[in-house]
Scaffold this active site. Structure first.
Site, short mmCIF file in Angstrom:
data_model
loop_
_atom_site.label_atom_id
_atom_site.label_comp_id
_atom_site.label_asym_id
_atom_site.label_seq_id
_atom_site.Cartn_x
_atom_site.Cartn_y
_atom_site.Cartn_z
N CYS A 53 -6.28 2.11 5.71
CA CYS A 53 -6.92 0.85 6.11
C CYS A 53 -6.36 0.43 7.48
CB CYS A 53 -6.65 -0.22 5.05
SG CYS A 53 -4.94 -0.82 5.05
N CYS A 79 -2.49 -0.12 7.42
CA CYS A 79 -1.72 1.13 7.28
C CYS A 79 -1.86 2.02 8.51
CB CYS A 79 -2.14 1.86 6.02
SG CYS A 79 -1.70 0.93 4.52
N HIS A 126 0.86 -1.19 0.00
CA HIS A 126 0.00 0.00 0.00
C HIS A 126 0.89 1.24 0.00
CE1 HIS A 126 -3.93 -1.87 1.77
NE2 HIS A 126 -3.35 -2.68 0.89
N GLU A 157 0.96 3.87 1.91
CA GLU A 157 1.47 4.26 3.22
C GLU A 157 2.62 3.36 3.67
OE1 GLU A 157 -3.13 4.67 3.54
OE2 GLU A 157 -1.69 3.51 2.37
#
Length: 150
Positions: free
Chosen positions: A81, A84, A51, A53
């Protein structure tokens, strides 16, 4: 909060979209200087952890030679999410600025607010920053995806 950094995160999100990735971008800033910028690479890497992040946190930790990012801010185009949000909390990033809300997986307000739990570290979270621009990018991506699937 600095709009310039959210614009940089949006630029990263556009890079993700161009690669067929969900358009999320993240920028980590320390003392007004960008130390990391990244976007989603989950499809390209076939890695559930890739992801924006997480990619940005990995880069920032390498750049600063520390897992503690306690003098940093993270700007991300979509609400993080649970994975993260947990990584942000564990990296001790004190300020989180995000664009659009994620009503399915958002973990700093929408579905759950991990920063409200009784952890020993709680970041300050600012959501809805440049929300329209961030939302429009995500909606456009999925509209194009559906059109191409038809």
């Amino acid at each position: 909060m600095n709009k310039q950094f959210m614009l940089m995160a949006l630029n990263e999100a556009e890079k993700a979209a161009a690669m067929g990735e969900i358009p999320v971008g993240a920028v980590i800033v320390k003392n007004g200087e960008v130390v990391a910028a990244a976007h989603n690479t989950r499809e390209a890497e076939q890695n559930a952890l890739a992801h924006a992040e997480i990619n940005a946190i990995n880069s920032a930790c390498r750049a600063l030679s520390s897992w503690r990012l306690d003098d940093c801010e993270i700007y991300v185009t979509m609400e993080p999410c649970p994975m993260c949000a947990g990584a942000i909390i564990n990296a001790r990033i004190p300020t989180v600025v995000f664009g659009c809300y994620d009503l399915k997986m958002g973990s700093f307000d929408s579905v759950v607010n991990l920063s409200a739990l009784n952890y020993d570290f709680k970041p300050e979270v600012y959501g809805g920053i440049m929300e329209k621009e961030c939302t429009d990018l995500v909606k456009s991506f999925f509209k194009d995806l559906r059109k191409n699937d038809a």
